[in-house]
Design a protein around this motif. Structure first.
Motif, mmCIF file in Angstrom:
data_model
loop_
_atom_site.group_PDB
_atom_site.id
_atom_site.type_symbol
_atom_site.label_atom_id
_atom_site.label_comp_id
_atom_site.label_asym_id
_atom_site.label_seq_id
_atom_site.Cartn_x
_atom_site.Cartn_y
_atom_site.Cartn_z
ATOM 1 N N ASN A 1 0.842 -1.185 0.000
ATOM 2 C CA ASN A 1 0.000 0.000 0.000
ATOM 3 C C ASN A 1 0.883 1.242 0.000
ATOM 4 O OD1 ASN A 1 -2.659 -1.451 0.384
ATOM 5 N ND2 ASN A 1 -1.550 -2.167 2.194
ATOM 6 N N GLU A 2 0.321 2.408 -0.366
ATOM 7 C CA GLU A 2 1.118 3.606 -0.557
ATOM 8 C C GLU A 2 1.088 4.561 0.638
ATOM 9 O OE1 GLU A 2 0.438 5.355 -4.407
ATOM 10 O OE2 GLU A 2 0.318 3.385 -5.359
ATOM 11 N N ASP A 3 0.642 4.046 1.765
ATOM 12 C CA ASP A 3 0.758 4.730 3.057
ATOM 13 C C ASP A 3 0.801 3.620 4.103
ATOM 14 O OD1 ASP A 3 0.612 6.549 5.264
ATOM 15 O OD2 ASP A 3 -0.459 7.982 4.009
ATOM 16 N N ALA A 4 0.643 3.976 5.374
ATOM 17 C CA ALA A 4 0.754 2.958 6.416
ATOM 18 C C ALA A 4 -0.205 1.795 6.165
ATOM 19 C CB ALA A 4 0.458 3.587 7.768
ATOM 20 N N GLY A 5 0.259 0.601 6.486
ATOM 21 C CA GLY A 5 -0.595 -0.570 6.323
ATOM 22 C C GLY A 5 -1.834 -0.467 7.181
ATOM 23 N N PHE A 6 -1.637 -0.197 8.479
ATOM 24 C CA PHE A 6 -2.735 0.048 9.427
ATOM 25 C C PHE A 6 -2.543 1.456 9.995
ATOM 26 C CE2 PHE A 6 -2.063 -4.494 9.451
ATOM 27 C CZ PHE A 6 -3.313 -5.079 9.602
ATOM 28 N N GLN A 7 -3.610 2.250 10.064
ATOM 29 C CA GLN A 7 -3.512 3.551 10.725
ATOM 30 C C GLN A 7 -4.703 3.759 11.634
ATOM 31 O OE1 GLN A 7 -1.844 6.890 8.756
ATOM 32 N NE2 GLN A 7 -3.197 8.381 9.731
ATOM 33 N N VAL A 8 -4.403 4.091 12.911
ATOM 34 C CA VAL A 8 -5.410 4.465 13.901
ATOM 35 C C VAL A 8 -5.168 5.920 14.263
ATOM 36 C CG1 VAL A 8 -6.453 3.931 16.130
ATOM 37 C CG2 VAL A 8 -5.310 2.129 14.838
ATOM 38 N N CYS A 9 -6.211 6.764 14.183
ATOM 39 C CA CYS A 9 -6.017 8.174 14.500
ATOM 40 C C CYS A 9 -7.352 8.810 14.876
ATOM 41 C CB CYS A 9 -5.369 8.916 13.319
ATOM 42 S SG CYS A 9 -6.323 8.858 11.804
ATOM 43 N N ASN A 10 -7.307 10.110 15.194
ATOM 44 C CA ASN A 10 -8.508 10.918 15.447
ATOM 45 C C ASN A 10 -9.491 10.253 16.401
ATOM 46 O OD1 ASN A 10 -7.519 12.913 13.758
ATOM 47 N ND2 ASN A 10 -8.514 12.052 11.945
ATOM 48 N N GLY A 11 -8.972 9.786 17.526
ATOM 49 C CA GLY A 11 -9.835 9.262 18.579
ATOM 50 C C GLY A 11 -10.076 7.772 18.568
ATOM 51 N N GLY A 12 -9.584 7.065 17.572
ATOM 52 C CA GLY A 12 -9.763 5.611 17.532
ATOM 53 C C GLY A 12 -9.207 4.963 18.797
ATOM 54 N N SER A 13 -10.043 4.215 19.521
ATOM 55 C CA SER A 13 -9.657 3.696 20.837
ATOM 56 C C SER A 13 -10.052 2.232 20.991
ATOM 57 C CB SER A 13 -10.341 4.506 21.948
ATOM 58 O OG SER A 13 -10.027 5.876 21.863
ATOM 59 N N ASP A 14 -9.344 1.553 21.873
ATOM 60 C CA ASP A 14 -9.683 0.187 22.294
ATOM 61 C C ASP A 14 -9.826 -0.773 21.119
ATOM 62 O OD1 ASP A 14 -9.854 0.750 25.152
ATOM 63 O OD2 ASP A 14 -11.640 1.913 24.636
ATOM 64 N N ASN A 15 -9.044 -0.562 20.096
ATOM 65 C CA ASN A 15 -8.993 -1.497 18.971
ATOM 66 C C ASN A 15 -7.933 -2.555 19.247
ATOM 67 O OD1 ASN A 15 -10.861 -0.093 16.944
ATOM 68 N ND2 ASN A 15 -9.420 1.547 17.464
ATOM 69 N N LYS A 16 -8.195 -3.781 18.796
ATOM 70 C CA LYS A 16 -7.267 -4.888 19.017
ATOM 71 C C LYS A 16 -6.730 -5.400 17.700
ATOM 72 C CE LYS A 16 -9.219 -6.593 23.363
ATOM 73 N NZ LYS A 16 -9.805 -7.758 24.065
ATOM 74 N N PHE A 17 -5.417 -5.630 17.692
ATOM 75 C CA PHE A 17 -4.739 -6.163 16.517
ATOM 76 C C PHE A 17 -4.017 -7.435 16.948
ATOM 77 C CE2 PHE A 17 -5.262 -1.663 16.213
ATOM 78 C CZ PHE A 17 -5.660 -1.434 14.902
ATOM 79 N N LEU A 18 -4.452 -8.563 16.429
ATOM 80 C CA LEU A 18 -3.923 -9.861 16.835
ATOM 81 C C LEU A 18 -3.370 -10.585 15.615
ATOM 82 C CD1 LEU A 18 -7.034 -10.894 18.986
ATOM 83 C CD2 LEU A 18 -4.992 -9.682 19.776
ATOM 84 N N ASN A 19 -2.120 -11.014 15.684
ATOM 85 C CA ASN A 19 -1.529 -11.833 14.628
ATOM 86 C C ASN A 19 -1.564 -11.141 13.270
ATOM 87 O OD1 ASN A 19 -1.490 -14.104 16.572
ATOM 88 N ND2 ASN A 19 -3.705 -14.093 16.229
ATOM 89 N N CYS A 20 -1.387 -9.824 13.264
ATOM 90 C CA CYS A 20 -1.428 -9.065 12.012
ATOM 91 C C CYS A 20 -0.009 -8.850 11.473
ATOM 92 C CB CYS A 20 -2.131 -7.733 12.229
ATOM 93 S SG CYS A 20 -3.898 -7.907 12.588
#
Length: 513
Positions: A315-334
């Motif tokens: 991809n042409e930017d970050a693979g995963f991006q969390v911003c602008n208040g994104g909270s309590d997200n879980k990333f497992l085995n990514c």
């Protein structure tokens, strides 16, 4: 001898036999209790690759090769453990009766291939279990006198990576997690289908127990149409490789993949070309690969979303991006790799930055070969927790150079409208994390003024510093010198590199500093 004497002697012998039996039962109970892994069926997952030990082609015959492959729930990935005593086990394949994990020809050499072979009682089919951490083990080979171990050759993280024997080192390529199962059910997170599988999972709606299911496949329903039909509780099943434009996933809509599910976003262009965007809460995405988006592969402003066995690449930017208040997200085995923007300044593996909220959690995730950083927490508004994550060889991708830190944990917030640039202290926690071969530093403060804890972490061969935690600095966005919070480095290792830890304290069993 009198009758009375005989009776007494007989009674004494009986007592001895009873005592021996009780003693044996006690010994057997103690032995069973001391087993690290109980007898039973398991999936066996490598910690480095997050892929499963698999019988190639699902062939239940002598000499079938053993590889690693993404989870599919087939019998080719099921193994029966039987304890022989002293934590020595045999491992029987689920593809056929009496076929055991086996060192080919009983060879005692590095690179000896591992296969399945009919049970013969030889040491080539026996493995000593060594505990590495909670539910993570190494398997030493008895035919080598326990000097070698079951190993994923060359640290491969790819499907079809070969399983072999190699000198025991205890690193992640030799670490395995045993996930209990039965011989008739698949793990809840496994839905893909391996090219080496004799069966495939049909549980594509596993993430939604009550909602409907919509299948998306080449020549069938498009992802865009499925999104229009979906509502909270719906599971969209991606079958194989499909192409799509950028989509916004509604709150509570789940995405699950099978048959090596891949969403190709190569038709997107510009900064609006984010692959999957999540502005809502409560979605689950599993077993899918996101490629070729013209911006982020996955973009998240919502909360309480879960991503399990998701890969972002090219991809042409970050693979995963969390911003602008994104909270309590879980990333497992990514797994996020080979993401690159034209200037090399933005494409991180995982960008948890730009006013991201609290409680975001990463476990067993890997960022490799991205043009900028592995993890970037620039201008975040909430602390993150990372457990058993890896950031390797970041800072260069396909001729594009970027910052190249493994875990960049700071720092100054100069992106809030109407507010002067300021320090935003966050107490990030990293446990069991590894940084290798990054262009800059492995574990980098980047002006983070909070108290960051690094426990059981490992840094090797990073080009600037393995650990870069100065006591003070003059952030360019502030223009004046500041003293940072004191980081904690506990039971951690630095190898083949320098360190700046004037702003950190060492405790426990640390080495290489």
């Amino acid at each position: 001898m009198s009758r009375m004497t005989k009776k007494i002697a007989t009674f004494a012998v009986s007592l001895c036999m009873m005592a021996t039996a009780v003693s044996n039962i006690g010994a057997m109970t103690a032995s069973a209790a001391s087993n690290y892994i109980s007898d039973g069926w398991y999936y066996i997952k490598n910690i480095n690759s997050q892929k499963y030990i698999d019988v190639a082609g699902g062939k239940g015959v002598n000499g079938s090769n053993v590889i690693q492959y993404q989870g599919n729930g087939g019998s080719n990935q099921k193994w029966y453990v039987k304890n022989l005593g002293n934590n020595v086990i045999t491992i029987q394949s689920g593809v056929g009766s009496n076929l055991m994990l086996d060192i080919a020809n009983g060879a005692n050499e590095d690179g000896a291939n591992i296969q399945i072979w009919e049970a013969n009682g030889a040491t080539a089919q026996q493995f000593k279990v060594v505990k590495n951490s909670d539910n993570v083990f190494c398997l030493l080979t008895e035919n080598s006198g326990e000097s070698k171990a079951v190993d994923v050759y060359g640290w491969s993280a790819e499907n079809n990576g070969n399983i072999n024997q190699w000198t025991y080192n205890g690193l992640a390529c030799q670490q395995f997690k045993f996930e209990a199962t039965s011989n008739g059910s698949a793990p809840s997170s496994s839905t893909g289908s391996s090219s080496s599988s004799s069966s495939s999972s049909s549980s594509s709606s596993s993430s939604s127990s009550s909602g409907s299911t919509i299948e998306v496949k080449n020549g069938g329903t498009s992802l865009a149409d499925a999104i229009k039909k979906a509502k909270s509780g719906t599971t969209i099943v991606i079958n194989g490789t499909v192409k799509s434009g950028a989509v916004k996933v509604p709150a509570g809509v789940n995405i699950s993949g099978k048959n090596n599910a891949t969403i190709d976003f190569s038709s997107t262009s510009g900064s609006n070309g984010r692959g999957l965007s999540f502005y809502g809460n409560g979605s689950r995405v599993e077993n899918v690969t996101i490629i070729n988006a013209s911006d982020n592969g996955i973009y998240i402003e919502g909360s309480n979303n879960t991503f399990d066995h998701v890969t972002t690449a090219y991809n042409e930017d970050a693979g995963f991006q969390v911003c602008n208040g994104g909270s309590d997200n879980k990333f497992l085995n990514c797994y996020s790799h080979h993401n690159a923007d034209a200037k090399g300044e933005n494409a991180d593996g995982f960008a948890n930055k730009l006013h991201s909220g609290t409680g975001n959690y990463y476990e067993n995730c890997i960022a490799e070969y991205n043009s900028d950083d592995g993890w970037d927490c620039y201008a975040a508004h909430g602390a993150v927790t990372l457990v058993n994550c890896q950031a390797n060889y970041n800072g260069y991708c396909d001729g594009i150079y970027g910052d190249g830190n493994g875990f960049k944990m700071g720092g100054v917030d100069n992106k809030t409208d109407g507010v002067k640039a300021h320090l935003d202290p966050l107490d990030h926690v990293l446990k069991g994390c590894t940084a290798k071969g990054n262009l800059a530093s492995g574990f980098d403060r980047n002006n983070q003024s909070g108290v960051v804890t690094m426990e059981n972490c490992y840094a090797d061969g990073n080009k600037k510093n393995n650990y870069n935690w100065p006591a003070s600095g003059k952030p360019s966005a502030l223009g004046y010198k500041v003293t940072f919070g004191k980081a904690k480095i506990i039971n951690s290792t630095s190898k083949n590199g320098s360190n700046n830890i004037t702003g950190a304290t060492l405790s426990g069993n640390c080495s290489g500093f």
